[in-house]
Design an enzyme around this catalytic site. Structure first.
Site, PDB file in Angstrom:
ATOM      1  N   ASP A 161      11.508 -44.394  61.922  1.00 30.17           N
ATOM      2  CA  ASP A 161      11.741 -45.827  62.170  1.00 30.17           C
ATOM      3  C   ASP A 161      12.479 -45.949  63.497  1.00 30.17           C
ATOM      4  OD1 ASP A 161      11.080 -47.781  59.922  1.00 30.17           O
ATOM      5  OD2 ASP A 161      12.047 -46.186  58.787  1.00 30.17           O
ATOM      6  N   ARG A 168      16.796 -44.376  65.024  1.00 29.83           N
ATOM      7  CA  ARG A 168      17.137 -43.092  64.405  1.00 29.83           C
ATOM      8  C   ARG A 168      17.501 -42.066  65.471  1.00 29.83           C
ATOM      9  NH1 ARG A 168      17.479 -46.471  60.437  1.00 29.83           N
ATOM     10  NH2 ARG A 168      15.728 -46.630  59.005  1.00 29.83           N
ATOM     11  N   ARG A 198      15.332 -58.380  63.559  1.00 34.41           N
ATOM     12  CA  ARG A 198      14.265 -57.375  63.664  1.00 34.41           C
ATOM     13  C   ARG A 198      12.919 -58.024  63.953  1.00 34.41           C
ATOM     14  NH1 ARG A 198      14.362 -54.433  58.203  1.00 34.41           N
ATOM     15  NH2 ARG A 198      12.953 -52.951  59.240  1.00 34.41           N
ATOM     16  N   LYS A 204       4.492 -53.848  60.360  1.00 34.42           N
ATOM     17  CA  LYS A 204       5.107 -54.019  59.042  1.00 34.42           C
ATOM     18  C   LYS A 204       5.789 -55.390  58.989  1.00 34.42           C
ATOM     19  CE  LYS A 204       9.407 -51.600  60.335  1.00 34.42           C
ATOM     20  NZ  LYS A 204      10.200 -50.379  60.204  1.00 34.42           N
ATOM     21  N   HIS A 258      15.358 -53.726  49.539  1.00 30.47           N
ATOM     22  CA  HIS A 258      16.063 -52.492  49.215  1.00 30.47           C
ATOM     23  C   HIS A 258      16.805 -52.625  47.878  1.00 30.47           C
ATOM     24  CE1 HIS A 258      15.542 -52.062  53.594  1.00 30.47           C
ATOM     25  NE2 HIS A 258      15.527 -50.775  53.353  1.00 30.47           N
ATOM     26  N   ASP A 266       6.080 -48.934  52.092  1.00 28.87           N
ATOM     27  CA  ASP A 266       7.498 -48.868  52.391  1.00 28.87           C
ATOM     28  C   ASP A 266       8.089 -47.837  51.421  1.00 28.87           C
ATOM     29  OD1 ASP A 266       9.883 -49.465  53.642  1.00 28.87           O
ATOM     30  OD2 ASP A 266       9.733 -51.620  53.326  1.00 28.87           O
TER      31      ASP A 266
END
Length: 501
Positions: A73, A81, A143, A173, A186, A258
């Site tokens: 990601d 990352r 985002r 996405k 999440h 995901d």
């Protein structure tokens, strides 16, 4: 009697993309890549220390399986990352959308692609193509490129062009659109209450554009959309994954889930059942970000898939098709125009001066300032109070805005103070004579942040407020919005406010 492959287990392993713990590849992962046909892995900041280490790590993985899909990601902005320890060199999607320069967006994605290509990474789980219709969305927010479908569409296409032009596969996405939700997937299953017409006009256009732009992968979101399928989340819905994305929109690339440990789906089924249902619905790759110390959960996923084929609940042809799409993406990467440059070990320009300048330029274009007659340049080294809520599960834990360091760089003598939800107390401002800069993120979405900010502004009406998340009602003498978190954004706003242009 239908034909049964002699190696169902290998097909099942091909469609898995698990994560792992630690900065060294565990033995189970190397064995799975080398002997068992594991199709790939996904890297997180917990696995990476610096670019050199990342390159060496990927080389060890590829030594076991040269065709492995190595995914990450790397959105830019707050979701990074490879640059998690210092912050991204490039602003994220909202900042790019506010600047609304599609060529700049293409160049930023190209630099991110060059960074990933220099480490031999196959697939970037980006860009976010969601239209952020809900300004208090807890997981998308900055985002997203914005709330306008046309703007999001053109920047999505530019991002894909830049990234894939650097030889790294893009992944749009979270299909069919996570922008108008109130719940973070999440933690629980979001429900998107929208009519088919609204979905077609608002949420789907960026994904249609992504398909037309040749995006190599699409990630399905964990969200329930009753207008499309009242029973199954998108990840597990054949109507959405196959009917809408494949058949109606004509997407022929790889569909990836995901992370299946997210509570949106993990609360509904076991991991193995999620994998089976996702594959049956039309997914080609199963992302499992969390793995057991010995890889036990990966083998449990494999066994669940094999058992489902043997029981007739998952067609072997469907599994073989999914595996072939994973291998096709790997083949595209190996044959892409940038393969020769990767093989020659060309360093990523994004870590050098040109990439830094691009990041600063695009971050500066996204800054917006509201002032009540007060000067916008600080009179001296400030006290910077950074109120740091947990951003979202998509962002690395402990990620800060970087404003304290950026102000210190531009104006030595700056004093920093971090406030967290565990220590929600302001420093003593009663006798404070230095300029005060209050840094917040999504202040209107976090009541405790808004309360602390209001208290500080009441004590110090001359406060400079820097909002790094979704803009809210301006407060303080100077209200600055960066429209995202990144090292580039922090440096750009610090330079703006200190006169260090």
């Amino acid at each position: 009697m239908p034909h049964r492959s002699p190696d169902l287990a290998r097909l099942a392993m091909t469609v898995l993309q698990p994560g792992f713990d630690g900065t060294e590849p565990p033995g189970w992962l190397l064995r799975a890549l080398g002997d068992e046909g594991l199709g790939g892995t996904v890297l997180f900041a917990r696995n990476l220390t610096d670019l050199g280490h990342t390159t060496d790590l990927v080389a060890r993985l590829r030594a076991e399986n040269p065709a492995a899909v190595i995914a990450v990601d790397e959105e830019g902005g707050s979701v990074t990352r490879l640059q998690a320890t210092r912050g991204s060199s490039w602003p994220g999607n909202r900042a790019l959308g506010v600047g609304d320069d599609v060529e700049a967006t293409r160049l930023v994605a190209q630099e991110i692609g060059r960074l990933l290509a220099s480490a031999d990474i196959t697939l970037d789980y980006a860009p976010v193509a969601d239209v952020n219709a809900n300004p208090v969305n807890p997981v998308i927010g900055v985002r997203s490129f914005g709330a306008d479908p046309e703007l999001v569409s053109r920047h999505t296409a530019a991002w894909i062009s830049g990234l894939q032009g650097a030889g790294v596969a893009a992944c749009a996405k979270h299909f069919p659109g996570h922008g108008d939700t109130h719940t973070d997937s999440h933690h629980a299953l979001p429900t998107l209450h929208a009519s088919p017409r609204l979905l077609a006009e608002r949420d789907l256009p960026p994904f249609r554009t992504a398909v037309a732009a040749g995006v190599r992968a699409v990630m399905c979101g964990h969200l329930l959309i009753p207008a499309l399928d009242p029973e199954n989340p998108a990840t597990l819905s054949r109507r959405i994954t196959t009917g809408l994305l494949r058949e109606e929109m004509g997407f022929t690339g790889m569909i990836v889930t995901d992370a299946i440990e997210m509570r949106a789906v993990a609360a509904l089924h076991s991991p193995g059942e999620i994998a089976v249902r996702a594959l049956a619905a039309g997914a080609d790759a199963i992302c499992a970000g969390i793995s057991s110390p010995g890889g036990e959960n990966v083998h449990e996923l494999r066994d669940a898939i094999v058992d489902a084929v043997r029981e007739g609940r998952l067609g072997e042809d469907r599994l073989a098709e999914a595996a072939s799409r994973v291998l096709a993406l790997s083949g595209w990467y190996a044959a892409s125009a940038a393969a020769e440059a990767r093989a020659a070990g060309i360093a990523a320009r994004g870590t050098g001066h040109e990439g830094e300048e691009l990041g600063l330029r695009t971050a500066r274009a996204a800054i917006r300032v509201t002032a009540t007659g007060a000067p916008t340049v600080l009179s001296g080294p400030p006290l910077v109070v950074d109120i740091a809520p947990r951003l979202s599960e998509a962002v690395e834990p402990g990620m800060l805005t970087g404003l304290i360091g950026a102000f210190t760089e531009s104006m030595p003598g700056t004093v920093g103070h971090v406030v967290t939800v565990e220590t929600p107390e302001l420093p003593d401002l009663s006798d404070e004579s230095r300029p005060l800069v209050m840094v917040v993120h999504d202040a209107r979405r976090h009541p405790w942040v808004g309360e602390l900010l209001a208290r500080a502004v009441a004590l110090r009406p001359d406060t400079v407020v820097v909002e790094t998340g979704m803009p809210g009602e301006p407060s303080g003498a100077v209200y600055v919005t960066t429209n995202g978190i990144s090292r580039a954004s922090a440096r750009a706003v610090a330079r703006w406010l200190t006169g260090d242009q």
